[in-house]
Design a protein around this motif. Structure first.
Motif, short mmCIF file in Angstrom:
data_model
loop_
_atom_site.label_atom_id
_atom_site.label_comp_id
_atom_site.label_asym_id
_atom_site.label_seq_id
_atom_site.Cartn_x
_atom_site.Cartn_y
_atom_site.Cartn_z
N GLN A 1 3.07 -6.74 6.93
CA GLN A 1 3.05 -6.33 5.71
C GLN A 1 1.50 -5.65 5.60
O GLN A 1 1.61 -5.37 4.11
CB GLN A 1 3.19 -7.96 5.51
N SER A 2 0.88 -6.19 6.86
CA SER A 2 -0.38 -5.61 6.84
C SER A 2 0.07 -3.66 6.40
O SER A 2 -1.10 -3.74 5.39
CB SER A 2 -1.18 -6.02 7.28
N THR B 1 2.08 -1.67 5.36
CA THR B 1 2.95 -1.27 4.19
C THR B 1 1.74 -1.62 2.93
O THR B 1 1.34 -0.94 2.23
CB THR B 1 3.70 -2.58 4.15
N ASP B 2 1.26 -2.87 3.10
CA ASP B 2 0.20 -3.26 2.19
C ASP B 2 -1.72 -2.13 2.59
O ASP B 2 -2.09 -1.26 1.12
CB ASP B 2 -0.72 -4.43 2.37
N LEU B 3 -1.35 -2.12 3.47
CA LEU B 3 -2.79 -0.96 3.93
C LEU B 3 -2.05 1.10 3.57
O LEU B 3 -2.96 1.59 2.66
CB LEU B 3 -2.80 -0.76 5.23
N HIS C 1 -0.06 1.69 0.96
CA HIS C 1 0.40 1.33 -0.51
C HIS C 1 0.29 2.44 -1.08
O HIS C 1 1.04 2.96 -1.84
CB HIS C 1 0.76 0.10 -0.90
N SER C 2 -1.54 2.08 -1.29
CA SER C 2 -1.92 3.19 -2.28
C SER C 2 -2.09 5.17 -1.47
O SER C 2 -1.64 5.90 -2.48
CB SER C 2 -3.08 3.14 -2.49
N LYS D 1 7.30 4.93 -2.55
CA LYS D 1 6.92 3.29 -2.01
C LYS D 1 7.07 2.89 -1.14
O LYS D 1 8.40 3.46 -0.74
CB LYS D 1 8.17 2.50 -3.75
N GLU E 1 9.08 -0.45 1.32
CA GLU E 1 10.17 -1.51 1.20
C GLU E 1 10.20 -1.81 2.10
O GLU E 1 11.06 -1.02 2.28
CB GLU E 1 11.20 -0.72 0.23
#
Length: 402
Positions: A266-267, A269-271, A273-274, A282, A284
């Motif tokens: 999760q960390s 993919t959040d990093l 994401h931009s 994206k 997913e």
């Protein structure tokens, strides 16, 4: 053959040769029915003993294919001479069966096949001669078919021994070459790491002055734009050096933790994401179970970032990268799937090779670091890819209870 000679101790070789020569001389002088007659056959036998002895003694000085051929020819002539001169001695037939075995000692495939073919042709003529003209070989005539089968069986056994020996020798030579190459790479890597470390210092000084000039009001915006471009290029150079040093001098004392895979994914993919949004891609997370592995949290994140970032860069604009993770037979499996340009089998095999990259500005060190991190924690990275259809990366680590 030099490879053969280097593997065999010189003293042991000469010791063995002296024993062989002594046996041939004993056979010539003791219990020989032709001894004392000095007829043409005995003289020919003596001449072959001298020739074969000389060849064996001189071989270490003339290790050539031609000289090996001479030894095989002389040995064949010697054994066939024994067979025809002493028809009552059944053991001479055994020597004929094992003539090709001499070529195995030289590890020469061409010479082996030559001796195998020559011996087969010679034995055919020998059996034909015995059946049609000579009555002096009762032990062969009594069971000709059985002797033919025995001869064929002996040649098959010899060929099987040669095939296995040749395969092992090739593997040993390949392993030896790999060891030599690894030693050369190790030395080169150590030198290169030292050079890379020294290069980083002047780069830092140059970058510092450029950043200083960038803030100086005396320079125009156009010149400051050039400074920015130079700083960006220096940042790329520093990044390459950092990656190279992490490969050349991996940190073996990193702290091993219990890593929660769901939290880390999760960390990451959040990093990223931009970064994905820059290419309209994206990331997913389609299925992530609660599972744990024993690894260093920072290094594990670095591995995932490299793999997922590569998937984004390989994807077409607007496509998504799918990430899933779960347990499978005592392992934790992370799958990263993209539907981008894909790779051929040759390209997959080259992944992890230093300075091999499918990117225009890639160094290949990032993927090499990923392989090193996976190996460090008993993990594996596997690629399944089809050109033009996409790639699936499967990362496996031993599962750990929370």
């Amino acid at each position: 053959m030099k490879d053969f000679y280097t593997q065999l101790n010189k003293k042991l070789y000469y010791f063995t040769v002296v024993i062989v020569i002594a046996i041939m001389i004993i056979g010539l002088l003791m219990g020989n029915p032709r001894f004392g007659k000095f007829d043409a056959g005995y003289i020919f036998h003596t001449g072959l003993v001298i020739i074969l002895s000389a060849c064996l003694l001189l071989y270490p000085k003339y290790i050539t294919h031609v000289f090996r051929l001479i030894i095989i020819t002389a040995a064949s002539a010697y054994f066939y001479t024994l067979f025809f001169l002493y028809p009552d001695t059944w053991s001479t037939f055994i020597f004929l069966c094992f003539i090709p075995a001499i070529a195995i000692l030289f590890f020469d495939s061409k010479l082996f096949y030559f001796s195998l073919l020559l011996n087969s042709v010679a034995i055919m003529f020998t059996f034909g001669y015995i059946m049609l003209f000579d009555n002096g070989y009762p032990y062969i005539k009594q069971d000709l078919f059985g002797n033919v089968i025995n001869f064929i069986g002996s040649q098959v056994i010899i060929y099987f021994i040669f095939y296995l020996s040749q395969g092992r020798i090739k593997k040993q030579l390949l392993y030896y070459e790999q060891i030599q190459q690894a030693e050369r790479l190790k030395t080169t890597g150590q030198l290169a790491a030292a050079v890379a470390h020294e290069i980083r210092n002047p780069l830092t000084v140059v970058k510092g002055f450029l950043q200083l000039y960038q803030k100086d009001a005396r320079f125009s915006e156009d010149i400051k734009g050039n400074f920015t471009l130079l700083i960006d290029e220096l940042n790329i150079a520093e990044q390459v050096i950092t990656q190279f040093l992490s490969v050349a001098k991996p940190n073996k004392e990193t702290e091993i933790e219990t890593v929660n895979l769901k939290v880390v994914l999760q960390s990451v993919t959040d990093l990223l994401h931009s970064y994905g949004l820059l290419h309209d891609n994206k990331i997913e997370l389609i299925r992530v179970e609660d599972c744990y592995i024993a690894a260093n949290n920072i290094e594990f994140k670095q591995l995932l970032i490299n793999i997922i970032k590569n998937a984004i860069e390989a994807s077409k604009i607007g496509d998504s990268v799918f990430v899933s993770a779960g347990r499978n037979k005592g392992f934790v499996e992370i799958r990263v799937v993209d539907y981008g340009q894909g790779m051929s089998e040759a390209e997959i095999k080259s992944l992890g090779t230093p300075f091999y990259s499918l990117k225009s500005k890639g160094t290949g060190l990032g993927m090499m670091i990923c392989y090193n991190i996976a190996a460090k924690y008993n993990g594996t990275i596997d690629f399944e890819s089809t050109k033009g259809e996409g790639t699936t990366v499967t990362i496996r680590f031993p599962s750990k209870n929370s």
